[in-house]
Write an enzyme that holds these catalytic residues in place. Sequence first.
Site, PDB file in Angstrom:
ATOM      1  N   SER A  96      22.770 -15.534  63.815  1.00 50.30           N
ATOM      2  CA  SER A  96      22.435 -14.698  64.977  1.00 50.30           C
ATOM      3  C   SER A  96      21.227 -15.164  65.773  1.00 50.30           C
ATOM      4  CB  SER A  96      22.162 -13.272  64.525  1.00 50.30           C
ATOM      5  OG  SER A  96      23.372 -12.628  64.296  1.00 50.30           O
ATOM      6  N   LYS A 113      21.832 -16.272  69.149  1.00 50.63           N
ATOM      7  CA  LYS A 113      22.152 -15.316  70.229  1.00 50.63           C
ATOM      8  C   LYS A 113      21.046 -15.262  71.281  1.00 50.63           C
ATOM      9  CE  LYS A 113      24.698 -12.253  67.036  1.00 50.63           C
ATOM     10  NZ  LYS A 113      24.568 -11.018  66.238  1.00 50.63           N
ATOM     11  N   TYR A 131      31.696 -18.735  69.700  1.00 50.86           N
ATOM     12  CA  TYR A 131      30.672 -17.909  69.052  1.00 50.86           C
ATOM     13  C   TYR A 131      30.519 -18.295  67.576  1.00 50.86           C
ATOM     14  CZ  TYR A 131      28.622 -13.890  66.712  1.00 50.86           C
ATOM     15  OH  TYR A 131      27.837 -13.105  65.908  1.00 50.86           O
ATOM     16  N   TYR A 178      17.917  -6.168  64.903  1.00 49.77           N
ATOM     17  CA  TYR A 178      18.971  -5.155  64.722  1.00 49.77           C
ATOM     18  C   TYR A 178      18.358  -3.757  64.743  1.00 49.77           C
ATOM     19  CZ  TYR A 178      20.826  -9.510  62.902  1.00 49.77           C
ATOM     20  OH  TYR A 178      21.162 -10.805  62.753  1.00 49.77           O
ATOM     21  N   VAL A 193      21.899 -14.031  59.544  1.00 53.46           N
ATOM     22  CA  VAL A 193      22.334 -13.781  58.163  1.00 53.46           C
ATOM     23  C   VAL A 193      22.269 -15.033  57.292  1.00 53.46           C
ATOM     24  CG1 VAL A 193      23.764 -11.744  58.610  1.00 53.46           C
ATOM     25  CG2 VAL A 193      24.766 -14.030  58.835  1.00 53.46           C
TER      26      VAL A 193
HETATM   27  N1  GLN Z   1      28.064 -15.188  62.598  1.00 52.92           N
HETATM   28  C1  GLN Z   1      27.520 -13.960  62.118  1.00 52.92           C
HETATM   29  C2  GLN Z   1      28.465 -12.792  62.447  1.00 52.92           C
HETATM   30  O1  GLN Z   1      28.897 -12.659  63.544  1.00 52.92           O
HETATM   31  C3  GLN Z   1      26.190 -13.715  62.712  1.00 52.92           C
HETATM   32  C4  GLN Z   1      25.626 -12.416  62.285  1.00 52.92           C
HETATM   33  C5  GLN Z   1      24.173 -12.433  62.036  1.00 52.92           C
HETATM   34  O2  GLN Z   1      23.538 -13.440  61.818  1.00 52.92           O
HETATM   35  N2  GLN Z   1      23.615 -11.239  61.983  1.00 52.92           N
HETATM   36  O3  GLN Z   1      28.797 -12.038  61.593  1.00 52.92           O
END
Ligand code: GLN
Length: 604
Positions: free
Chosen positions: A64, A67, A189, A241, A259
Amino acid sequence: MKSPVSHVLKVLHERYATLREGKVADYIPELSKANPDWFGICIATRDGHLYEVGDTRQKFTIQSISKALSYGLALEDRGEDHVLKRIGVEPSGDAFNAISLKPGSGAPFNPMINAGAIATCGQILKIDGESRIERIAKYLSRCAGGQLEIDEEIYRSESMTGHRNRAIGWMLRNFDIIEEEPREILETYFQQCSLKVTCADLAVMGATLANQGFNPITGERAIAHEYVDNVLGVMASCGMYDWSGEWIYRVGLPAKSGVGGGILAVLPGQLGIGVFSPPLDEQGNSVRGIRVCMDLARELSLHMFNPSAVPQPALRRSYNASQVNSRRRLPAITFRELRRYGDRIRVLELQGPLLFSTFEPVIRELVKQAAYCQHIILNFTYVFSVDAVSLRMLHQVWQQLAEAGVRLICCHAGRHGHPIAAAGLGEESLFTTEDAALESCENEVLAGILPHHEMVPPPVGLLDCTLFSRCDAAELELLGSRMESASYAAGDTIIQSGSRADELFVLTSGSVEVRLNLGNKRYQRLDVFSSGMSFGELAFLDASPRSADVVATAGVECRIITRALFEEIGHAHPALKAKILNEIALQLCDRLRQANIEISALRN
Ligand code: GLN
C-alpha cells in the site's frame, strides 16, 4: 567514530527486536513467507545522508505504500480537479480493503484505501506506448533512486486471490469512477503493490517528499513540486488506515504503511524515515514500525506540529555601501564621497526557504528601507528555496519600489535566477554577484554626486601616482629614468599566483583586476586598480610568492620598481625609499581600516 544519530537507531532497534506482537500478513499466500524477525530502520536526510540499522537492504513488496506515490503520478497526469472529482480525500474510518464508496457518487473516500488506490491506477495515463505499470514503476524508481522490479510470485499470488479487490474494481466501474473494463487496472494495481523495495528505499522516497520532490541522492526531480503537499496531505489524514487519527496525534508525520511490513514517514522539508518489520497489527500496520516511529518522533522531536520547528526569518544580515563596497578600488576622494553617501545603497542578505512567513519580515524591511535608499540589493546566496507566494510578493514589491524610484536588484540567485526572471523581474534587476550589483549601484550614486567624475580614470604621469605623492621633481625624474616600462593588452596576465615577487607595479594607464582562482575557469574578483594606483606591494615587501593573479582588463601601461632598483635607491637615496615605504604604509593602513569596517558589518 559512530554518530550519536546511529546510536539512537541502534538503541531503538534493540528495544523492539525482541517484541513478538503482531502477525505476518497471510491473506496473500506468498506474503506469509516473510521472516517475522526481519527488522530495519533507516533515516534519510534532506541532503541525502542515510542512517541505517538492521535489515535495511532486505527486499520486500511495497504494497500500500505505493498508493501514496502513484496518487502523485495521477495528479500529474490528470490535474487536481479531475482526480478530486473521482477520488475523495476524507479518512474513511474503515479497514483498508473495505468496499467503502461514498453513497450516491460511488467515489472512494480517499486514495490510501484499496478502493481509492484502484481508482487512482485507473487515472494513470498510458503515454508513448508505455503501459500504466511501466510508468508507475519508473515514477517510484525515480523516488527511490534505483530501478524497482516486480516480485512475480507475490504478484501472481495476489492476482489469484484478489477477489475482494476485483469486487471493488467492478463497483468502481459501476459508478463510472473507472471508465473502462477494470481487469487491466486491477492487474496494474496488483503489480504496483508487488514492486520490491528495501527499507532504505522507503527512507529515500520519504526524503524525496521532504525535499520538494527532488530525490536528494540522484538530484533528479521525481515528484512535481505542486503536488508534493497533496500527497503528504492524504498521507497525513489517511495513510495509516483507520489508525490515522491516533498516528497523527502520537507520531505527527505524514506516513503510509503496507501489508509487506513497511512504513514510510516524512517530516516535510526535513527527512524521510523507512521502517520494515513484517508482523502487523489489526489495522494492517507494522507493529514494530509503529513503535519505532512513536519513539523516534518523541526522542528526536519530529512531530510536524512541534512548536519549536519555526523557520528562521529570511533576513540574515543587512548592511549598506558606507560599510561594504564593490571590490573595485576608487581614487581616495571618490571613495570618501561614496562612503558618505553609501547609505543610499542597502544590501539584504537572505537565507533559508522563502515562504510567506519567512519572507514577510524581508518585505517589511524593504518597505522601511524605501524611505532611505535608492538601491536595494537582495543577496540569495543562502536561500535554498523560493515558493510561488514569495515570488509573487517579490515581484509586487519590486514594482512598487520602482514606482517609488528605488531600484531592487537580486544577486547570487543561482538556480532561483530563472524563476525570479520568469516572475517578471527584468534582466537588469538580476546580477550574478553582489560585487557586480554593488558596482552598478555605486556608479549610479556617484554619477549623482560627482557628475564630472570619470568611471575610467584617464592616463596619468608619475606626478599623479599616489605612491609618489610626496616626491619632489628631482626624485620623480630619477624614478622616471630608472623604472622599467611595460604594456599589456586587455586579458593579459600580469602577475601569476605562486610566482616570485620581485616587482612593484605603478599603473599609469588602464586597469587591472586581482583574481582569486576558484578552479574550473571560475574566479573571484578581489580588487580592481586603475591609473594612478600601484599593485603587487604585499608580496614585493615580504618576498612571499604572489597570492593571486593580476589580469589587465583594459590596455595597460605601467612602470615597474624592481627589487634591485629599490635596494639601490635605499643605498643612494634613503630619504626617497622612506617616502615610498611611508606611502605604502599609509595605503595599507587605509585598507586595513576599510577591511575592519567591512568585517564588523559582515559579522552582524
Ligand atoms: N496489495 C494489498 C491489497 O490490496 C495492499 C494492501 C495494503 O498494503 N494494505 O490487499
